[in-house]
Enzyme design. Structure first.
Site, PDB file in Angstrom:
ATOM      1  N   CYS A  68      -1.355  -0.205   2.412  1.00 39.23           N
ATOM      2  CA  CYS A  68      -0.614  -1.225   1.315  1.00 39.23           C
ATOM      3  C   CYS A  68      -1.196  -2.587   1.920  1.00 39.23           C
ATOM      4  O   CYS A  68      -1.733  -2.753   2.798  1.00 39.23           O
ATOM      5  CB  CYS A  68       0.785  -1.022   1.532  1.00 39.23           C
ATOM      6  SG  CYS A  68       1.207   0.621   1.208  1.00 39.23           S
TER       7      CYS A  68
HETATM    8  N1  GLN Z   1       2.643   5.131   4.392  1.00 36.97           N
HETATM    9  C1  GLN Z   1       3.273   4.422   3.276  1.00 36.97           C
HETATM   10  C2  GLN Z   1       3.432   5.005   2.118  1.00 36.97           C
HETATM   11  O1  GLN Z   1       2.978   5.871   1.887  1.00 36.97           O
HETATM   12  C3  GLN Z   1       2.663   3.079   3.415  1.00 36.97           C
HETATM   13  C4  GLN Z   1       1.290   3.382   2.870  1.00 36.97           C
HETATM   14  C5  GLN Z   1       0.351   2.008   3.134  1.00 36.97           C
HETATM   15  O2  GLN Z   1       0.484   1.232   3.860  1.00 36.97           O
HETATM   16  N2  GLN Z   1      -0.718   2.270   2.345  1.00 36.97           N
HETATM   17  O3  GLN Z   1       4.186   4.211   1.344  1.00 36.97           O
END
Ligand code: GLN
Length: 244
Positions: A2
């Site tokens: 994210c």
């Molecule tokens: N692992 C977290 C989620 O699935 C954050 C994902 C991310 O940083 N891409 O929401």
């Protein structure tokens, strides 16, 4: 992984915080520049939290941010001096749903996690054992980030925010192999962030400060944060220290 963003400064529309700059958070949802091997685009929803005199309000949607006209028609009309926002790329095996979108809020705080806890959920079992069952039952989504938020809320009862975040990172690192933990926490007046295997940049203009996974524009005053750092900012005040 994210992308996230925190803003503190003169009142601005929440929509503008999400879309401001040629590399805005919204642009980073479909054309991020520095994902460091953690995914390609951030199309699994988004969220924004902002502070009002009554506490934190938020808006989240499991659809890609570019598909939601509310960014302009609703969030464009809401002003705040403090915003935390995120666009999501769901980790493999984790659900795409509104409740899994950061930021997670509790009336005072807003929290976002950019990264992954490898070995989840087993890797967080020991930490979760310290959390009261009622709090665990309030877990917003079956994801590593939502679990980190519940554990962090518990730590925030005993520790001031910087110590709570440092404790969280250090404890997760002891149970998860090379977790990616770019965390962002805000209370409306201060932003706290960590870098662990993901990008982060800070722009302090004196009266406002922005912390973002990637610079939002080509302003030469963006400062790229090294890996394994702790960042604590207010407008006109940026403290970056070693995470360990
Ligand atoms: N692992 C977290 C989620 O699935 C954050 C994902 C991310 O940083 N891409 O929401």
């Amino acid at each position: 992984m994210c992308r996230h963003l925190g803003y503190l400064g003169p009142a601005r529309s929440v929509g503008d915080v999400l879309t401001g700059g040629p590399n805005s958070l919204r642009v980073q949802s479909w054309a991020p520049k520095d994902m460091r091997g953690g995914g390609t685009i951030n199309a699994d929803g988004f969220g924004a939290a902002w502070w009002t005199p009554d506490g934190v309000a938020d808006y989240r949607n499991a659809m890609p941010i570019w598909s939601d006209p509310a960014v302009e028609t609703v969030l464009g009309g809401i002003e705040s001096t403090a915003v935390v926002a995120a666009v999501r790329s769901a980790t493999v095996g984790m659900p795409v749903e509104r409740s899994a979108c950061a930021p997670f809020t509790d009336g005072t705080w807003a929290f976002s996690h950019n990264g992954v806890v490898f070995g989840w959920p087993d890797a967080l079992a020991d930490l979760a054992a310290d959390v009261p069952p009622t709090a665990l039952l309030r877990l917003q989504a079956p994801t590593d980030s939502a679990a980190l938020w519940v554990i962090l809320q518990h730590l925030l009862r005993d520790f001031e925010p910087e110590k709570a975040l440092r404790e969280l990172v250090s404890r997760v690192r002891s149970t998860s192999p090379n977790p990616r933990l770019n965390l962002l926490l805000g209370d409306g007046t201060t932003l706290y962030a960590t870098t662990l295997y993901h990008s982060l940049a800070v722009l302090d203009t004196g009266d406002s400060v922005t912390v973002a996974s990637e610079p939002l524009d080509d302003n030469s005053r963006w400062r790229l944060v090294d890996d394994k750092k702790f960042v604590r900012v207010r407008p006109g005040r940026v403290d970056i220290t070693d995470l360990e």
